[in-house]
Design a protein around this motif. Structure first.
Motif, PDB file in Angstrom:
ATOM      1  N   TYR A 242      -8.180   1.474  -1.084  1.00  0.00           N
ATOM      2  CA  TYR A 242      -8.767   0.499  -0.168  1.00  0.00           C
ATOM      3  C   TYR A 242     -10.003  -0.176  -0.757  1.00  0.00           C
ATOM      4  CZ  TYR A 242      -5.932   3.496   2.835  1.00  0.00           C
ATOM      5  OH  TYR A 242      -4.904   4.220   3.368  1.00  0.00           O
ATOM      6  N   LEU A 243     -10.327   0.097  -2.012  1.00  0.00           N
ATOM      7  CA  LEU A 243     -11.517  -0.468  -2.643  1.00  0.00           C
ATOM      8  C   LEU A 243     -11.405  -1.986  -2.739  1.00  0.00           C
ATOM      9  CD1 LEU A 243     -14.156   0.305  -4.268  1.00  0.00           C
ATOM     10  CD2 LEU A 243     -12.726   0.220  -6.315  1.00  0.00           C
ATOM     11  N   PRO A 244     -12.365  -2.732  -2.168  1.00  0.00           N
ATOM     12  CA  PRO A 244     -12.288  -4.200  -2.265  1.00  0.00           C
ATOM     13  C   PRO A 244     -12.504  -4.658  -3.707  1.00  0.00           C
ATOM     14  CG  PRO A 244     -13.817  -3.497  -0.529  1.00  0.00           C
ATOM     15  CD  PRO A 244     -13.511  -2.289  -1.357  1.00  0.00           C
ATOM     16  N   LEU A 245     -11.649  -5.551  -4.170  1.00  0.00           N
ATOM     17  CA  LEU A 245     -11.768  -6.083  -5.527  1.00  0.00           C
ATOM     18  C   LEU A 245     -11.468  -7.571  -5.515  1.00  0.00           C
ATOM     19  CD1 LEU A 245      -9.976  -3.385  -7.727  1.00  0.00           C
ATOM     20  CD2 LEU A 245     -12.424  -3.844  -7.623  1.00  0.00           C
ATOM     21  N   ARG A 252     -10.388  -7.372   6.126  1.00  0.00           N
ATOM     22  CA  ARG A 252     -10.469  -8.399   7.177  1.00  0.00           C
ATOM     23  C   ARG A 252      -9.246  -9.300   7.133  1.00  0.00           C
ATOM     24  NH1 ARG A 252     -14.855 -10.508   5.674  1.00  0.00           N
ATOM     25  NH2 ARG A 252     -16.268  -9.389   7.073  1.00  0.00           N
ATOM     26  N   GLU A 253      -8.867  -9.705   5.932  1.00  0.00           N
ATOM     27  CA  GLU A 253      -7.709 -10.585   5.798  1.00  0.00           C
ATOM     28  C   GLU A 253      -6.408  -9.865   6.124  1.00  0.00           C
ATOM     29  OE1 GLU A 253      -9.610 -13.350   2.233  1.00  0.00           O
ATOM     30  OE2 GLU A 253      -8.476 -11.537   1.762  1.00  0.00           O
ATOM     31  N   ALA A 254      -6.338  -8.569   5.788  1.00  0.00           N
ATOM     32  CA  ALA A 254      -5.128  -7.795   6.076  1.00  0.00           C
ATOM     33  C   ALA A 254      -5.007  -7.469   7.551  1.00  0.00           C
ATOM     34  CB  ALA A 254      -5.120  -6.509   5.249  1.00  0.00           C
ATOM     35  N   GLY A 255      -6.140  -7.485   8.261  1.00  0.00           N
ATOM     36  CA  GLY A 255      -6.118  -7.233   9.695  1.00  0.00           C
ATOM     37  C   GLY A 255      -6.134  -5.773  10.074  1.00  0.00           C
ATOM     38  N   HIS A 256      -6.294  -4.877   9.087  1.00  0.00           N
ATOM     39  CA  HIS A 256      -6.305  -3.439   9.395  1.00  0.00           C
ATOM     40  C   HIS A 256      -6.964  -2.724   8.231  1.00  0.00           C
ATOM     41  CE1 HIS A 256      -4.922   0.656  10.302  1.00  0.00           C
ATOM     42  NE2 HIS A 256      -4.671   0.219  11.520  1.00  0.00           N
ATOM     43  N   PRO A 257      -7.835  -1.717   8.507  1.00  0.00           N
ATOM     44  CA  PRO A 257      -8.505  -1.024   7.395  1.00  0.00           C
ATOM     45  C   PRO A 257      -7.550  -0.296   6.470  1.00  0.00           C
ATOM     46  CG  PRO A 257      -8.900   0.098   9.491  1.00  0.00           C
ATOM     47  CD  PRO A 257      -8.287  -1.224   9.818  1.00  0.00           C
ATOM     48  N   TYR A 258      -6.349   0.089   6.974  1.00  0.00           N
ATOM     49  CA  TYR A 258      -5.379   0.790   6.143  1.00  0.00           C
ATOM     50  C   TYR A 258      -4.203  -0.120   5.776  1.00  0.00           C
ATOM     51  CZ  TYR A 258      -7.913   4.898   7.776  1.00  0.00           C
ATOM     52  OH  TYR A 258      -8.908   5.813   8.073  1.00  0.00           O
ATOM     53  N   HIS A 261      -4.247  -4.209   1.130  1.00  0.00           N
ATOM     54  CA  HIS A 261      -5.396  -4.935   0.599  1.00  0.00           C
ATOM     55  C   HIS A 261      -6.060  -4.103  -0.488  1.00  0.00           C
ATOM     56  CE1 HIS A 261      -8.353  -2.323   2.668  1.00  0.00           C
ATOM     57  NE2 HIS A 261      -7.470  -2.282   3.633  1.00  0.00           N
ATOM     58  N   GLY A 262      -7.042  -4.725  -1.177  1.00  0.00           N
ATOM     59  CA  GLY A 262      -7.872  -4.006  -2.129  1.00  0.00           C
ATOM     60  C   GLY A 262      -7.163  -3.608  -3.412  1.00  0.00           C
ATOM     61  N   TYR A 263      -7.697  -2.576  -4.038  1.00  0.00           N
ATOM     62  CA  TYR A 263      -7.229  -2.079  -5.335  1.00  0.00           C
ATOM     63  C   TYR A 263      -5.725  -1.840  -5.343  1.00  0.00           C
ATOM     64  CZ  TYR A 263      -7.996   0.780  -9.640  1.00  0.00           C
ATOM     65  OH  TYR A 263      -8.021   1.295 -10.909  1.00  0.00           O
ATOM     66  N   GLN A 264      -5.194  -1.294  -4.237  1.00  0.00           N
ATOM     67  CA  GLN A 264      -3.775  -0.994  -4.147  1.00  0.00           C
ATOM     68  C   GLN A 264      -2.911  -2.242  -4.360  1.00  0.00           C
ATOM     69  OE1 GLN A 264      -1.978   1.864  -3.618  1.00  0.00           O
ATOM     70  NE2 GLN A 264      -0.074   0.709  -3.602  1.00  0.00           N
TER      71      GLN A 264
END
Length: 432
Positions: A242-245, A252-258, A261-264
């Protein structure tokens, strides 16, 4: 000069007993004189220690040591049947289980189906069936279960896990509930953390401060600081997927913390497969595409093409590692090198944030993606990481064979059982 442990006679006996047990576990079988010499205890004290441990069923005779001049001495060893431990590795596809005795000898290993449906009843039945496939003569003193996620100690619930993969586990106080239902001491641990525990005796044996990056279908990391796992206040240390990169969608753009998005989304298995497809490397999944990229890139020893991961060619260690990795058409080799360099750049971009904060002495690359890339990918990641971050961390591939999650779970389970049975970890020094 080592300061001697002082205390009551009971404390002195307990410390000496523990020292002898850990010594026999590491170096046994041993004779009484050897135990006396190696612990620093007098021979009468060593004899008393062995008598107490034999009476408690923790030490047994191992026969006579023949072939030496003089009196034939009897040897002793830890009673491996004094206690048992079990490791469990749960994935969305199967439940793997391994059982060992107190000395660490594996007694059984098996795989079982995952729960047939959601809910704790289905989960308990699935775990009970799996444990029955690798039984011990007596119930294990500790069961460590590796899962995709982590128990939040502030809530007792499994967090950082998707409902799609771990629906049966998402209920309150999961660890205590399972322990009561199975009537066994259960501990739930993150699977990547367990892989790092296993690595402490392998690739990270010489470094107490290291990061393990697990690159597979998903991404995760484990932090070992001062030889101990760092789990974080909420249990989520190392959830780097989940690390923002830059270049990846945000939460925020994905609409859910899980969400996705991010590193994944940059360096997970699916993203790496698509990246290599864009470089003309075929493959049904990420392991096939990475393996094929390494094969094609090994068709020559040239510097290769410029790439998007830092804008540099495949010079230096990465190119040297690829020489001889395989053979293929020259026109595909250049594209494969560029693709692998881009993969390394994505992996290194997340690692740069991690090593900047943690400052480890070592990064261990694990998971099927890193295994498929092997030494060529390792060398490229090291080059990219040292270009992106002010870090001198060494980069190594995982050295654990077989299932690292099961290996780490069994390590934790055996450590807990031995501390319980022996009365604690090895003492700094026995009491004379």
């Amino acid at each position: 000069m080592t300061e001697l442990v002082r205390g009551t006679p009971g404390l002195v006996r307990a410390v000496n007993d523990r020292a002898a047990l850990h010594l026999l576990l590491r170096q046994g079988p041993l004779t009484r004189p050897e135990i006396s010499r190696l612990t620093g205890l007098s021979k009468p004290t060593a004899s008393q220690v062995l008598a107490r441990l034999e009476s408690a069923g923790l030490v047994v005779g191992n026969g006579l040591r023949t072939g030496l001049p003089g009196r034939v001495p009897e040897t002793y060893r830890v009673n491996a049947a004094a206690a048992y431990a079990t490791a469990v590795d749960v994935t969305p596809d199967r439940i793997a289980v391994r059982t060992a005795d107190l000395a660490g000898a594996v007694l059984g290993e098996a795989e079982a189906p995952v729960p047939a449906g959601p809910g704790r009843e289905a989960l308990v039945e699935a775990l009970r069936a799996a444990l029955a496939l690798a039984p011990a003569p007596r119930p294990p003193r500790r069961v460590v279960v590796g899962v995709q996620g982590a128990v939040d100690p502030t809530t007792g619930r499994l967090a950082y896990a998707s409902e799609e993969d771990m629906a049966a586990w998402l209920f309150p106080d999961v660890e205590r509930t399972l322990a009561e239902a199975l009537e066994l001491p259960v501990r739930i641990e993150n699977d990547v953390n367990l892989a790092a525990v296993a690595e402490r005796a392998h690739a990270a044996a010489d470094c107490p401060d290291f990061v393990l990056l697990w690159a597979d279908e998903g991404l995760g990391a484990a932090l070992v600081i001062g030889g101990r796992l760092h789990r974080g206040h909420f249990g989520g240390a190392g959830e780097v997927g989940y690390l923002p990169l830059p270049g990846a969608p945000t939460a925020r753009e994905a609409g859910h913390p899980y969400g996705r998005h991010g590193y994944q989304e940059l360096a997970g298995g699916e993203a790496i497969r698509d990246l290599l497809h864009a470089h003309g490397v075929p493959g049904a999944d990420f392991t096939e595409t990475v393996t094929e990229a390494v094969r094609r890139a090994g068709s020559g020893t040239g510097a290769g093409a410029e790439d998007g991961a830092g804008g540099r060619g495949m010079a230096g260690a990465g190119a040297a590692a690829m020489a001889g990795a395989g053979s293929g058409a020259p026109e595909s080799a250049e594209a494969a090198r560029a693709g692998l360099a881009a993969v390394a750049g994505r992996l290194a971009s997340g690692l740069a944030s991690i090593v900047t904060v943690v400052d480890p002495g070592l990064v261990v690359l694990a998971g099927r993606l890193c295994a498929a890339g092997g030494e060529p990918l390792r060398a490229l990641v090291e080059r990219e990481l040292h270009a992106l971050a002010h870090s001198r961390a060494r980069i190594r591939l995982s050295a654990v064979t077989g299932n690292p999650v099961l290996a780490g779970a069994l390590d934790l389970a055996l450590t807990a059982v031995r501390d319980e049975v022996f009365g604690g970890p090895p003492p700094v020094t026995p009491c004379p």
